[in-house]
Design an enzyme around this catalytic site. Structure first.
Site, mmCIF file in Angstrom:
data_model
loop_
_atom_site.group_PDB
_atom_site.id
_atom_site.type_symbol
_atom_site.label_atom_id
_atom_site.label_comp_id
_atom_site.label_asym_id
_atom_site.label_seq_id
_atom_site.Cartn_x
_atom_site.Cartn_y
_atom_site.Cartn_z
ATOM 1 N N GLY A 21 0.848 -1.195 0.000
ATOM 2 C CA GLY A 21 0.000 0.000 0.000
ATOM 3 C C GLY A 21 0.875 1.234 0.000
ATOM 4 O O GLY A 21 2.089 1.144 0.118
ATOM 5 N N VAL A 23 2.753 4.739 0.923
ATOM 6 C CA VAL A 23 3.474 5.214 2.091
ATOM 7 C C VAL A 23 2.521 6.077 2.939
ATOM 8 O O VAL A 23 1.625 6.710 2.406
ATOM 9 C CB VAL A 23 4.724 5.992 1.630
ATOM 10 C CG1 VAL A 23 4.342 7.249 0.872
ATOM 11 C CG2 VAL A 23 5.646 6.294 2.768
ATOM 12 N N GLY A 26 -0.064 3.587 6.933
ATOM 13 C CA GLY A 26 -0.045 2.974 8.258
ATOM 14 C C GLY A 26 0.478 1.552 8.336
ATOM 15 O O GLY A 26 0.166 0.834 9.272
ATOM 16 N N PRO A 97 8.034 -1.995 0.569
ATOM 17 C CA PRO A 97 8.085 -0.531 0.599
ATOM 18 C C PRO A 97 6.881 0.085 -0.116
ATOM 19 O O PRO A 97 6.369 -0.474 -1.081
ATOM 20 C CB PRO A 97 9.376 -0.193 -0.138
ATOM 21 C CG PRO A 97 9.792 -1.414 -0.850
ATOM 22 C CD PRO A 97 9.104 -2.580 -0.230
ATOM 23 N N GLY A 98 6.451 1.258 0.362
ATOM 24 C CA GLY A 98 5.283 1.916 -0.210
ATOM 25 C C GLY A 98 5.619 2.929 -1.288
ATOM 26 O O GLY A 98 4.751 3.311 -2.058
ATOM 27 N N ASN A 150 -7.633 1.499 6.894
ATOM 28 C CA ASN A 150 -7.014 1.898 8.160
ATOM 29 C C ASN A 150 -7.443 3.312 8.569
ATOM 30 O O ASN A 150 -8.030 4.049 7.782
ATOM 31 C CB ASN A 150 -5.492 1.815 7.991
ATOM 32 C CG ASN A 150 -4.775 1.949 9.312
ATOM 33 O OD1 ASN A 150 -5.345 1.725 10.381
ATOM 34 N ND2 ASN A 150 -3.503 2.331 9.255
ATOM 35 N N GLY A 452 45.170 -0.258 -38.795
ATOM 36 C CA GLY A 452 46.569 -0.232 -38.356
ATOM 37 C C GLY A 452 47.464 -0.495 -39.547
ATOM 38 O O GLY A 452 47.000 -0.862 -40.633
ATOM 39 N N LEU A 453 48.765 -0.337 -39.326
ATOM 40 C CA LEU A 453 49.732 -0.501 -40.407
ATOM 41 C C LEU A 453 49.769 -1.943 -40.899
ATOM 42 O O LEU A 453 49.337 -2.861 -40.194
ATOM 43 C CB LEU A 453 51.128 -0.114 -39.892
ATOM 44 C CG LEU A 453 51.316 1.358 -39.516
ATOM 45 C CD1 LEU A 453 52.623 1.526 -38.753
ATOM 46 C CD2 LEU A 453 51.291 2.236 -40.768
ATOM 47 N N SER A 526 43.059 0.789 -43.763
ATOM 48 C CA SER A 526 42.190 1.975 -43.747
ATOM 49 C C SER A 526 42.883 3.200 -43.152
ATOM 50 O O SER A 526 42.592 3.625 -42.050
ATOM 51 C CB SER A 526 40.877 1.672 -43.011
ATOM 52 O OG SER A 526 41.101 0.996 -41.788
#
Lengths: 618, 231
Positions: A21, A23, A26, A97-98, A150, A452-453, A526
């Site tokens: 429910g 926060v 209750g 947790p609510g 409640n 790369g080379l 490249s």
């Protein structure tokens, strides 16, 4: 879990009860009242609570809120698990947790509960958190919902506000909610009325107190009565014969019984069933067992052994309802891992059919899902999955969604069934594109570009990368000078203009292969930054990985694997990169590889590590 | 306890690897003189972190339960640890049904607590049913005891230095939890067999870890230790 009641040797059923429910409605006070009035607080814990007394009610949130941040901020962040017992029943309380922010933790608790106490302040009525929590309880199969209304003391114990609230709740969920049982009870957690002891101040209330209601709740429907399911956890070869290990998810299995193997669909008789102490006649849900089959078949982890009469379904397209936990939104077509039983599959949410609007409880259209939203979706997986509808069998009816880069659990869902018509799979306004093709594979498409080379070690590393990816079931293609210069690009020379055209064609080929869903490994000198950028711009940002194979020129000359430097230095090759033609080092490569200090295999692993980090491969 | 451990390993041919933070011992850290917080950090938290790093382990199984202590009550069964073994209780992975997510990136790990939902009584009932041998310290015996910071500390080791005014007395005690000596207190009890312990627990009116001094050495002691990598 074994459970014994106090002072009694007979095992008792444990009822898992979630408290949820919004926060401030209750919850903590209610738990305090339950614990206090049933004598469940131990003396050494009571000492710890001594500073938390408010009026005549002890604030047990100090017992439950076990984290420092929770006590500092006076909020609950994560679920806590506590057991308490009455002479009639053992309760396992999961206090959720609510706050909306911690919905993922509330959902964690809901998945393990068979009854839920949904608290609501009689003065405030049904808010978005009440709707969210009710919807999650419904989704995850909580069988018994008790709406605990409640703070009745604050409306002078009158009946009307209570009735109004309950009727409002019913209207919002009419026809949508499937709890086996729903009830509403008026209480005052602060004064204790109707919590453990019946209230004298609400003579209009003829029902039970909350605790006595919970003592009467029928135990959760047993999984033992459902069809037999055993997801294979491990296959072991012991003394020459194959053993299939796992925990029975539901139903019963007996020695000699013929069972169904999925997804293959083959049928075979059970040779032996063994428990921790050797062979047994039968095993039932919750038992960890070892099976031997009459024929040794190639089963693997993720396969499922089921009853013949009621097998599970195999398909690649399902309809499911999910809760999204990820901080990043859920985007249709993005690929995630899905875990169902012991199966780990890759798949995507291909369509969001609707999401639940938490202000009204209505179903509304959605293109993506934000954190803590709930939706009905179509899901498509890379390979066939074995499943049941959650209502028929939760063992194979629930799944979690795992992010492929961070490995966080970003969502959870329950399966409603198979998508029946092929037409549902791909609606007409969706073509088959890169993402659709990628769903078929165990990875996402990408271009790994090694620059790369000559002699720097590009091709050696590229070969090792391809071997590693192949071993990981990834579909690759290796493009290099050898396979392109001799075919597609054989009309091109080594002038600057032709070098640019060479890379342009390679870029276009890479893009096509990327669209086909492959991991394209390109190994080309490249030399020019502009062309590398051009290729990068052909593809999506996350799909291009520029790898600079940084080997000093003198080392390349020393290695000279093809004798090219010798010929170039002797003046036999015109326009040779590093000697007579420029090499522009990448300014912002994604990776720089040092081939002097490291061998090719470890550098290949660095590249594969980068692919994993980006969530391209698992 | 150590002898019992070695016996069990030998009996079942287990590859037992023991790690001790020898560097901390070389530094002179000692449970009789160091504070409980610094001793626990060096020998348990730091020692464990080093042993895990040395072995490159990505999953570790432990016997912790949710009913032991309130921050443990918040922990997942597959409890994710960051690089460096830290626990971030504010960002635990959701854990639904029995679909555990054990996937980690290199350097990260999970601590796995399969007995999370058992209680102390469940454990003893299980020991009773399967007749599992346990360490003798769990059974009530007459032992020399001093009372220190409210805890019953058994004095059966030469290293233990009595403080002024402390005189060991014989008392029938047992341990409900076994931790570092001398940082673990005993409880008054006459339960000398498994059956008697089960009976005693059915009527118990205190929580199990009340004897662990390290849980109380600062506010939120257990959670802070776990965030640093303690089991």
């Amino acid at each position: 879990m074994i459970a014994y009641s106090e002072g009694e040797a007979k095992p008792q059923s444990v009822l898992s009860v979630l408290t949820c429910g919004s926060v401030d409605d209750g919850k903590s006070t209610l738990l305090g009242r339950l614990f206090l009035d049933t004598g469940a607080i131990l003396p050494d814990q009571m000492r710890e609570l001594s500073s938390g007394i408010a009026g005549d009610v002890i604030d047990v949130s100090r017992l439950f809120d076990g984290l420092e941040a929770e006590r500092e901020q006076g909020i609950t962040i994560d679920v806590s698990y506590r057991r308490f017992a009455t002479p009639h029943r053992i309760f396992r309380l999961l206090d959720a947790p609510g706050h909306e922010q911690y919905t993922r933790n509330m959902a964690t608790a809901a998945s393990g509960a068979s009854a839920a106490l949904l608290l609501v302040d009689v003065r405030k009525g049904i808010g978005p958190q009440t709707i969210r929590h009710a919807a999650i309880c419904d989704l995850f199969g909580v069988e018994e919902l008790v709406l605990v209304v409640n703070k009745m003391d604050l409306v002078e114990w009158s009946e009307m506000p209570f009735r109004r609230l309950v009727s409002d709740f019913r209207t919002k969920f009419e026809g949508r909610i499937q709890f086996r049982s729903f009830s509403a009870i008026p209480v005052s957690a602060l004064t204790g009325d109707n919590v453990v002891n019946a209230s004298l101040r609400m003579p209009w209330w003829r029902g039970r107190s909350l605790l006595s209601h919970l003592e009467q709740v029928a135990p959760a429907a047993g999984r033992a009565e459902q069809a037999f399911r055993m997801p294979v956890q491990l296959v072991e070869k012991l003394s020459g014969s194959r053993h299939y290990l796992g925990t029975v998810g539901s139903g019963t299995v007996r020695t000699g019984e013929v069972v169904n193997l999925l997804p293959s669909g083959r049928q075979v008789a059970i040779k032996t069933v063994s428990g921790p102490n050797g062979p047994i006649d039968k095993a039932t849900s919750g038992d960890a067992i070892v099976l031997e089959l009459e024929d040794e078949l190639d089963l693997q982890r993720g396969d499922v052994i089921t009853s013949i009469e009621r097998p599970a379904t195999c398909a690649r397209a399902i309809r499911a309802r999910i809760v999204w936990f990820g901080e990043a939104p859920l985007i249709p077509e993005r690929i995630y891992f899905l875990r169902i039983g012991t199966q780990l599959s890759t798949g995507a949410i291909t369509r969001i059919n609707h999401r639940i609007d938490l202000a009204s409880g209505e179903r509304v259209a959605a293109r993506s899902l934000s954190q803590n939203e709930i939706a009905d979706c179509d899901v498509t997986t890379a390979s066939e999955i074995v499943f049941d509808s959650f209502r028929n069998n939760p063992t194979l009816g629930s799944f979690i969604i795992i992010d492929r880069a961070t490995y966080d659990t970003v969502g959870a869902g329950v399966i409603d069934g198979q998508l029946s018509r092929a037409g549902n799979l791909f609606s007409p306004d969706f073509g088959i594109d890169k993402n659709k093709r990628a769903i078929l594979k165990a990875h996402s498409p990408a271009v790994v570009w090694l620059t790369g080379l000559s002699g720097s070690g590009k091709s050696t590393i590229a070969n090792e990368v391809e071997k590693l990816l192949w071993a990981a079931n990834c579909h690759t293609i290796l493009l290099d000078g050898d396979n392109l210069r001799q075919g597609l690009n054989r009309d091109l020379s080594f002038t600057d203009a032709d070098r640019v055209e060479n890379i342009r064609r390679i870029g276009e080929v890479s893009k096509l292969m990327l669209d086909a869903g492959l991991i394209v490994i390109c190994s080309f000198i490249s030399p020019f930054g502009a062309e590398r950028r051009m290729v990068r711009e052909l593809v999506d940002d996350n799909e291009f990985i520029e790898v600079f194979v940084k080997t000093p020129l003198d080392i390349c000359i020393e290695r000279d694997p093809k004798g090219l430097y010798a010929r170039a230095l002797a003046g036999q090759i015109e326009s040779f990169t590093g000697l007579t033609s420029a090499y522009e080092e990448p300014t912002q490569p994604d990776l720089v590889l040092d081939t002097v200090a490291n061998d090719a295999v470890s550098l290949a692993n660095t590249i594969v590590g980068e692919l994993k980090r980006r969530g391209i491969v698992a | 306890m150590i002898a019992f451990r070695d016996e069990v390993a030998q009996k079942h041919s287990i590859d037992l690897r023991v790690h001790t933070n020898t560097e901390a011992i070389a530094r002179g850290i000692d449970p009789f003189t160091a504070t409980s917080a610094s001793y626990t950090h060096a020998m348990k938290t730091e020692g464990l972190r080093r042993a895990l790093d040395a072995g490159g382990f990505d999953a570790v199984i432990g016997g912790a339960r949710r009913d032991e202590e309130k921050s443990r009550a918040k922990e997942r069964i597959f409890s994710f640890r960051t690089r460096g073994h830290g626990w971030d209780p504010r960002r635990q992975r959701p854990e639904l049904w029995n679909l555990y997510n054990a996937r980690v990136n290199p350097g990260e790990s999970v601590r796995v607590f399969p007995l999370s939902n058992w209680t102390e009584l469940d454990v003893w009932t299980y020991i009773q049913c399967l007749q599992i041998p346990v360490v003798d310290l769990y059974f009530a015996r007459p032992r020399p005891v001093v009372v220190r910071s409210g805890a019953l500390i058994v004095v059966d080791d030469d290293r233990f230095a009595l403080r002024p005014g402390e005189r060991p007395t014989q008392r029938v005690v047992r341990f409900r939890t076994l931790g570092c000596y001398p940082l673990t207190g005993a409880v008054d009890s006459t339960a000398a067999t498994v059956n008697e312990i089960v009976d005693e627990l059915r009527g118990s009116r205190s929580s199990e870890r009340q004897g662990r001094l390290i849980d109380y050495d600062e506010p939120s002691a257990m959670e802070r230790k776990k965030r640093e990598g303690y089991f």
